[in-house]
Design a protein around this motif. Sequence first.
Motif, PDB file in Angstrom:
ATOM      1  N   VAL A 213     -27.333  22.843 -23.016  1.00 34.73           N
ATOM      2  CA  VAL A 213     -25.946  22.417 -23.198  1.00 34.73           C
ATOM      3  C   VAL A 213     -25.285  23.392 -24.163  1.00 34.73           C
ATOM      4  O   VAL A 213     -25.522  23.340 -25.374  1.00 34.73           O
ATOM      5  CB  VAL A 213     -25.857  20.981 -23.738  1.00 34.73           C
ATOM      6  N   GLN A 214     -24.489  24.296 -23.614  1.00 36.59           N
ATOM      7  CA  GLN A 214     -23.813  25.274 -24.452  1.00 36.59           C
ATOM      8  C   GLN A 214     -22.589  24.641 -25.111  1.00 36.59           C
ATOM      9  O   GLN A 214     -21.848  23.894 -24.484  1.00 36.59           O
ATOM     10  CB  GLN A 214     -23.393  26.485 -23.624  1.00 36.59           C
ATOM     11  N   ASP A 215     -22.403  24.993 -26.379  1.00 34.51           N
ATOM     12  CA  ASP A 215     -21.271  24.465 -27.165  1.00 34.51           C
ATOM     13  C   ASP A 215     -21.262  22.941 -27.154  1.00 34.51           C
ATOM     14  O   ASP A 215     -20.221  22.303 -26.944  1.00 34.51           O
ATOM     15  CB  ASP A 215     -19.942  25.021 -26.639  1.00 34.51           C
TER      16      ASP A 215
ATOM     17  N   TYR B  33      -8.102  26.869 -30.618  1.00 38.13           N
ATOM     18  CA  TYR B  33      -8.490  26.541 -29.255  1.00 38.13           C
ATOM     19  C   TYR B  33      -9.835  25.834 -29.275  1.00 38.13           C
ATOM     20  O   TYR B  33     -10.686  26.097 -30.131  1.00 38.13           O
ATOM     21  CB  TYR B  33      -8.610  27.815 -28.408  1.00 38.13           C
ATOM     22  N   LEU B  34     -10.039  24.964 -28.313  1.00 40.19           N
ATOM     23  CA  LEU B  34     -11.314  24.284 -28.138  1.00 40.19           C
ATOM     24  C   LEU B  34     -12.043  24.866 -26.929  1.00 40.19           C
ATOM     25  O   LEU B  34     -11.471  24.951 -25.844  1.00 40.19           O
ATOM     26  CB  LEU B  34     -11.108  22.786 -27.927  1.00 40.19           C
ATOM     27  N   VAL B  35     -13.298  25.268 -27.131  1.00 46.80           N
ATOM     28  CA  VAL B  35     -14.157  25.697 -26.032  1.00 46.80           C
ATOM     29  C   VAL B  35     -15.083  24.535 -25.713  1.00 46.80           C
ATOM     30  O   VAL B  35     -15.933  24.161 -26.525  1.00 46.80           O
ATOM     31  CB  VAL B  35     -14.968  26.948 -26.404  1.00 46.80           C
ATOM     32  N   LEU B  36     -14.910  23.948 -24.541  1.00 43.54           N
ATOM     33  CA  LEU B  36     -15.645  22.735 -24.183  1.00 43.54           C
ATOM     34  C   LEU B  36     -17.088  23.044 -23.784  1.00 43.54           C
ATOM     35  O   LEU B  36     -17.412  24.171 -23.399  1.00 43.54           O
ATOM     36  CB  LEU B  36     -14.938  22.021 -23.036  1.00 43.54           C
ATOM     37  N   PRO B  37     -17.962  22.051 -23.857  1.00 37.01           N
ATOM     38  CA  PRO B  37     -19.363  22.269 -23.490  1.00 37.01           C
ATOM     39  C   PRO B  37     -19.535  22.659 -22.020  1.00 37.01           C
ATOM     40  O   PRO B  37     -18.722  22.301 -21.170  1.00 37.01           O
ATOM     41  CB  PRO B  37     -20.016  20.902 -23.766  1.00 37.01           C
ATOM     42  N   VAL B  38     -20.612  23.380 -21.760  1.00 31.88           N
ATOM     43  CA  VAL B  38     -21.031  23.725 -20.400  1.00 31.88           C
ATOM     44  C   VAL B  38     -22.485  23.282 -20.255  1.00 31.88           C
ATOM     45  O   VAL B  38     -23.342  23.660 -21.064  1.00 31.88           O
ATOM     46  CB  VAL B  38     -20.904  25.230 -20.121  1.00 31.88           C
ATOM     47  N   LEU B  39     -22.757  22.491 -19.238  1.00 36.04           N
ATOM     48  CA  LEU B  39     -24.106  22.012 -18.959  1.00 36.04           C
ATOM     49  C   LEU B  39     -24.775  22.972 -17.987  1.00 36.04           C
ATOM     50  O   LEU B  39     -24.338  23.121 -16.848  1.00 36.04           O
ATOM     51  CB  LEU B  39     -24.051  20.603 -18.367  1.00 36.04           C
ATOM     52  N   ARG B  40     -25.852  23.630 -18.424  1.00 38.89           N
ATOM     53  CA  ARG B  40     -26.566  24.590 -17.580  1.00 38.89           C
ATOM     54  C   ARG B  40     -27.911  23.987 -17.190  1.00 38.89           C
ATOM     55  O   ARG B  40     -28.759  23.694 -18.041  1.00 38.89           O
ATOM     56  CB  ARG B  40     -26.757  25.916 -18.318  1.00 38.89           C
ATOM     57  N   LEU B  41     -28.104  23.799 -15.896  1.00 37.01           N
ATOM     58  CA  LEU B  41     -29.323  23.212 -15.357  1.00 37.01           C
ATOM     59  C   LEU B  41     -30.090  24.274 -14.578  1.00 37.01           C
ATOM     60  O   LEU B  41     -29.493  25.053 -13.823  1.00 37.01           O
ATOM     61  CB  LEU B  41     -28.985  22.037 -14.437  1.00 37.01           C
ATOM     62  N   GLY B  42     -31.404  24.290 -14.727  1.00 40.37           N
ATOM     63  CA  GLY B  42     -32.196  25.291 -14.036  1.00 40.37           C
ATOM     64  C   GLY B  42     -33.517  24.763 -13.525  1.00 40.37           C
ATOM     65  O   GLY B  42     -34.082  23.807 -14.073  1.00 40.37           O
TER      66      GLY B  42
END
Length: 378
Positions: free
Chosen positions: A202-204, A248-257
Amino acid sequence: MFVSRKKAVLWLLIGWSGLALPVAGQRVAKYGADFLAGGVGGRALGMGGAYVALAADVDATYWNPAGLSLLAYPELAYMHAERFAGIVSFDYAALAWPISATSTLGLAFFRSGVNDIKNTLNAWDPVRNRPKPHAEEFIETFSAADYAFYFSYARLLGENLAVGLSAKVVRRAIGDFAEAWGYSVDASARYRLGRFWLGVNVQDLSTMLQSWSINPDAFALETINPETGRPYTFEEAFGQELPEGGTYLVLPVLRLGSAYEQPLGMHRLVVAADVDVAFDGQRAYAVNVGDVSLHPRLGAEFWYRDVVALRAGVNRLAYSDRFGLELTPTVGAGVRLRHLTVDYSFGDFAGLASELGFAHRLAVRFVLARENWHRPDV
């Protein structure tokens, strides 16, 4: 050479459209940390960036910090890449070090920049409302660069499960004109199920807050305003207001692998599939469900005797009514010489991305295989 009023500030404001500073308050930044989205490591990028589940080396600092828990020795890595026909340069360096049987620390540095951008402010004569004679003699250059620092920690919770965290500091600068700072945290896990690997990052996770500030003095001209006796301000010379600083807000990115490894005698085959789930409302050229966009990646790798590797992948799958389905493939190769691994990947050579120039990435990784630095047994 004729330099119009608009061209006098064109190069100065290059990239400002991506910055788009707000007047006040906080807004969501769709591309606030986009310089990090391309990924790192010749192996990972040769496989299209499908590396969240595979990451088990020093590059896991970026892809999935939980993967650092699998390092047997300290590792060093460096990568250099160029995009858009060499206009944008990217450099990455990292160090990971096992500190106990179950814990590992990692550090990483990133820089992405455009150099030699032309500053034509002083080539314009606001008194005569035209370019100065020999305007090219008054043109200076500056750089627009983004920096990131990662501080990672990984812990092994069991034979097949590991977790990790990365604290991130981001600095973005446009010459002396504007700069921003941002801070956030990534959280990840990695799980092994036989020959399968599953990963999540989970980035950011904490949401990155980027705060921009403007330096008005950097926009002042050298030409003296006869009415004030001081150098012309940007507003006086061009009739345009300077953008104001903001957040500015950088929202989370969910990375699945996910990944699977199949031994083939003395060789082996690895296949992987990832998907990024973003919540920032990207809809152009992305598979999306409302404000949630999906960015899949695919990769494959064949190792010959664990010495030479051949790789291929798809790092971008997009669809639009105008262009239909678009795939951006990557290819790569690597060679392992005892403790040194050299990887190369080549991308952006097909589809719309090819119109912006090819991407070459060269990466090296070195294992500090000293006996007294080996990770202690659990």
